[in-house]
Design a protein around this motif. Structure first.
Motif, mmCIF file in Angstrom:
data_model
loop_
_atom_site.group_PDB
_atom_site.id
_atom_site.type_symbol
_atom_site.label_atom_id
_atom_site.label_comp_id
_atom_site.label_asym_id
_atom_site.label_seq_id
_atom_site.Cartn_x
_atom_site.Cartn_y
_atom_site.Cartn_z
ATOM 1 N N LEU A 152 -5.313 1.157 -10.230
ATOM 2 C CA LEU A 152 -5.321 0.051 -10.603
ATOM 3 C C LEU A 152 -6.816 -0.375 -11.730
ATOM 4 C CD1 LEU A 152 -4.050 -2.768 -7.742
ATOM 5 C CD2 LEU A 152 -2.299 -1.744 -10.371
ATOM 6 N N ARG A 153 -7.003 -0.687 -12.545
ATOM 7 C CA ARG A 153 -7.732 -0.755 -13.542
ATOM 8 C C ARG A 153 -9.148 -2.007 -12.693
ATOM 9 N NH1 ARG A 153 -8.832 -3.169 -19.740
ATOM 10 N NH2 ARG A 153 -10.847 -2.741 -19.975
ATOM 11 N N ASP A 154 -8.815 -2.242 -11.785
ATOM 12 C CA ASP A 154 -9.698 -3.103 -10.904
ATOM 13 C C ASP A 154 -9.049 -3.988 -9.233
ATOM 14 O OD1 ASP A 154 -11.189 -5.278 -9.143
ATOM 15 O OD2 ASP A 154 -12.442 -4.954 -11.017
ATOM 16 N N TRP A 155 -8.829 -2.757 -9.046
ATOM 17 C CA TRP A 155 -8.119 -3.250 -7.709
ATOM 18 C C TRP A 155 -8.607 -4.107 -6.886
ATOM 19 C CZ3 TRP A 155 -10.313 -3.069 -2.999
ATOM 20 C CH2 TRP A 155 -11.805 -2.663 -2.940
ATOM 21 N N HIS A 156 -9.441 -4.607 -7.123
ATOM 22 C CA HIS A 156 -10.005 -5.046 -5.609
ATOM 23 C C HIS A 156 -9.823 -6.702 -7.004
ATOM 24 C CE1 HIS A 156 -13.475 -8.044 -4.329
ATOM 25 N NE2 HIS A 156 -13.159 -7.388 -3.073
ATOM 26 N N ASP B 193 -7.341 -7.155 -8.292
ATOM 27 C CA ASP B 193 -5.630 -7.656 -8.373
ATOM 28 C C ASP B 193 -5.763 -7.952 -6.830
ATOM 29 O OD1 ASP B 193 -3.206 -6.410 -8.986
ATOM 30 O OD2 ASP B 193 -3.415 -5.753 -7.042
ATOM 31 N N LYS B 194 -6.255 -7.541 -5.927
ATOM 32 C CA LYS B 194 -5.627 -7.730 -4.448
ATOM 33 C C LYS B 194 -6.156 -9.261 -4.531
ATOM 34 C CE LYS B 194 -7.257 -6.679 0.389
ATOM 35 N NZ LYS B 194 -8.497 -5.851 1.118
ATOM 36 N N ARG C 285 -0.998 4.597 -5.939
ATOM 37 C CA ARG C 285 -1.796 4.063 -4.838
ATOM 38 C C ARG C 285 -2.263 2.682 -6.379
ATOM 39 N NH1 ARG C 285 -2.968 7.765 -0.406
ATOM 40 N NH2 ARG C 285 -1.630 9.883 -1.386
ATOM 41 N N ARG C 286 -2.703 2.003 -5.064
ATOM 42 C CA ARG C 286 -3.687 0.965 -5.609
ATOM 43 C C ARG C 286 -5.137 1.325 -6.108
ATOM 44 N NH1 ARG C 286 -3.044 -3.530 -4.797
ATOM 45 N NH2 ARG C 286 -5.503 -4.184 -4.572
ATOM 46 N N GLN C 287 -5.535 2.669 -6.458
ATOM 47 C CA GLN C 287 -6.690 3.060 -6.060
ATOM 48 C C GLN C 287 -6.630 3.585 -8.304
ATOM 49 O OE1 GLN C 287 -6.037 4.162 -3.610
ATOM 50 N NE2 GLN C 287 -7.196 3.502 -1.943
ATOM 51 N N GLY D 255 0.944 -1.398 -0.260
ATOM 52 C CA GLY D 255 0.355 0.192 -0.027
ATOM 53 C C GLY D 255 1.497 0.962 -0.493
#
Length: 348
Positions: A210-214, A216-217, A206-208, A198
């Motif tokens: 990313l195209r789809d941070w969720h 990716d996680k 920042r992770r936000q 993070g």
């Protein structure tokens, strides 16, 4: 049907900004882009009240209402000077700008039945959880012990590193506290077998961004950690985001900060999470570092996985939660409209 106009830099972060919630409110609330057509004007962050008070005072008529429709208690507790007050005022050159707070702290909008508000903002959450929890519910005790033994990290933390004391601001009389700095202190105190990701922990965007941070996680960390932080930015009895669901879906035990009376304990049975409430950061870190899955009975954790699998396998539960939210939003906004008119005219 109520007409609401979102306004300000944070207009994309309020319930009616999300297509799924807007669809659930069809026939109840119409979102318009012209203040003149709206009964209600909504800002979503107290910063927008501070930045745009003069514009709002000039444009909102005497028969219209202004609300702070905030979905994020972190914003309310850190930046709002009086977050527990239902009614608020900003001074302008034209007189007082009055508004009503509709937040976690001042309304019933976010008091969920079975699925927390945040998961309603994007149907992808429920779809992803349905598949992952069905997979996890089919695993037996030995499989869980083997997965935890093979995980390369003892614990994982994925949240922005925050050290500023302003993030500790709380309101004990309302059961509300800032957690993001405490979460950072726990993560920093853990040993080298903990993963820290993070903004502030490593360089990069920042992770936000990313195209789809969720997604990716979930993909990146599936099966990688035995324990995973699900500590929220803010302690509030009804405030639950994707964090504990993500930890469970990835096969980790969620580390939470909740305490008695928190709604998390309604969602997950004892053993489906690890509540660190009351432990000083160094003691919490020591306990995390020493957790041994080989001596842990996985049965309560397996029960939590089965409960989540059943929750997200039933579309009727999700539909009912959208309907509850739509009714709560309509009732809260209608209540503001029905209240005595504040002095919002240019004359003050």
């Amino acid at each position: 049907m109520l007409r609401l106009c979102p306004f300000g830099d944070y207009a994309h972060r309020q319930p009616l900004a999300y297509p799924a919630i807007r669809a659930a409110c069809a026939g109840r609330i119409e979102v318009v882009d012209d203040i003149a057509r709206a009964e209600i004007v909504a800002v979503s962050h107290t910063k927008d009240l501070d930045r745009h008070a003069e514009v709002l005072k000039a444009r909102i008529g005497p028969d219209q209402r202004l609300v702070l429709l905030s979905e994020e208690p972190f914003w309310d507790t850190v930046w709002d000077p009086d977050p527990l007050a239902r009614e608020g005022t900003r001074e302008t050159s034209r007189g007082p700008l009055r508004f009503t707070r509709l937040t976690h702290l001042t309304s019933d909008i976010y008091r969920f039945d079975r699925i927390p508000y945040f998961l309603l903002t994007d149907p992808a959450y429920a779809r992803r959880y349905a598949g992952l929890f069905a997979r996890n519910a089919a695993r037996g005790a030995e499989r869980w012990r083997a997965l935890w033994a093979a995980a390369p990290w003892q614990a994982g933390f994925m949240a922005e590193a925050r050290d500023n004391p302003k993030y500790d601001r709380g309101f004990p009389q309302a059961g509300v506290a800032g957690l993001s700095s405490r979460r950072t202190r726990i993560a920093r105190a853990c040993g080298t077998r903990s993963l820290r990701l993070g903004h502030g922990w490593q360089p990069g965007p920042r992770r936000q961004a990313l195209r789809d941070w969720h997604l990716d996680k979930l993909v990146r960390l599936d099966g990688q950690c035995r324990l995973f932080s699900a500590i929220e930015n803010t302690l509030h009895p009804d405030y639950v985001t994707e964090k504990p669901f993500d930890a469970l879906a990835m096969g980790a035990v969620p580390l939470v900060e909740a305490g008695p009376g928190h709604r998390l304990h309604e969602l997950l049975p004892e053993g489906g999470l690890w509540d660190l409430k009351g432990l000083p950061p160094t003691e919490a870190a020591t306990a995390i570092d020493s957790w041994d899955p080989a001596t842990t009975d996985p049965a309560p954790y397996m029960a939590a996985q089965r409960r989540m699998a059943a929750l997200f396998a039933d579309p009727a539960i999700l539909r009912a939660e959208y309907d509850r939210l739509a009714r709560a939003l309509e009732a809260a906004l209608a209540g503001v409209c029905d209240s005595p008119a504040p002095a919002l005219s240019p004359a003050g």
